[in-house]
Design a protein around this motif. Structure first.
Motif, PDB file in Angstrom:
ATOM      1  N   CYS A   1       0.854  -1.184   0.000  1.00 19.87           N
ATOM      2  CA  CYS A   1       0.000   0.000   0.000  1.00 19.87           C
ATOM      3  C   CYS A   1       0.893   1.238   0.000  1.00 19.87           C
ATOM      4  O   CYS A   1       1.790   1.350   0.835  1.00 19.87           O
TER       5      CYS A   1
ATOM      6  N   TYR B   1      -9.012  -2.391  -2.033  1.00 18.11           N
ATOM      7  CA  TYR B   1      -8.557  -1.336  -1.132  1.00 18.11           C
ATOM      8  C   TYR B   1      -7.665  -1.968  -0.070  1.00 18.11           C
ATOM      9  O   TYR B   1      -7.671  -3.171   0.139  1.00 18.11           O
ATOM     10  N   CYS B   2      -6.916  -1.149   0.600  1.00 12.46           N
ATOM     11  CA  CYS B   2      -6.042  -1.623   1.676  1.00 12.46           C
ATOM     12  C   CYS B   2      -6.877  -1.843   2.932  1.00 12.46           C
ATOM     13  O   CYS B   2      -7.488  -0.896   3.442  1.00 12.46           O
TER      14      CYS B   2
ATOM     15  N   ALA C   1      -8.435   1.264   5.293  1.00  8.72           N
ATOM     16  CA  ALA C   1      -9.882   1.427   5.226  1.00  8.72           C
ATOM     17  C   ALA C   1     -10.575   0.999   6.509  1.00  8.72           C
ATOM     18  O   ALA C   1     -11.740   1.286   6.701  1.00  8.72           O
TER      19      ALA C   1
END
Length: 89
Positions: A3, A16-17, A21
């Motif tokens: 990331c 998404y990370c 998140a």
């Protein structure tokens, strides 16, 4: 894959990370959003009903007053729903 924001390892198929998140599942987030919107709508309905009853009591049963009182309830529901949803992102 790393990331760029936090530098932790992220699975290649992730959108998404999970570290950035948060660990909350999307279903749980949606459930909380719905609950906040419902709570806001109920509070708005109560406030609108109180305002509508007050208008109806002060002005009596003249022509058009029941419609105004009812519109206060609908306005309260809409405002409460918007505020409830905006408060809980």
């Amino acid at each position: 894959m790393r990331c760029p924001k936090c530098g932790n390892d992220v699975p290649a198929d992730a959108l998404y990370c999970p570290h950035c998140a948060g660990s909350e599942a999307p279903e749980e987030r949606l459930r909380r959003l719905r609950a906040a919107g419902l709570r806001g709508a109920l509070i708005g309905a109560a406030a609108g009903a109180l305002g509508g009853a007050l208008v109806w009591w002060l002005m009596g049963h003249q022509r058009g007053v029941p419609g105004i009182a009812l519109s206060l309830v609908f306005t309260g529901v809409a405002t409460g729903l918007v505020l409830g949803l905006a408060r809980r992102r």
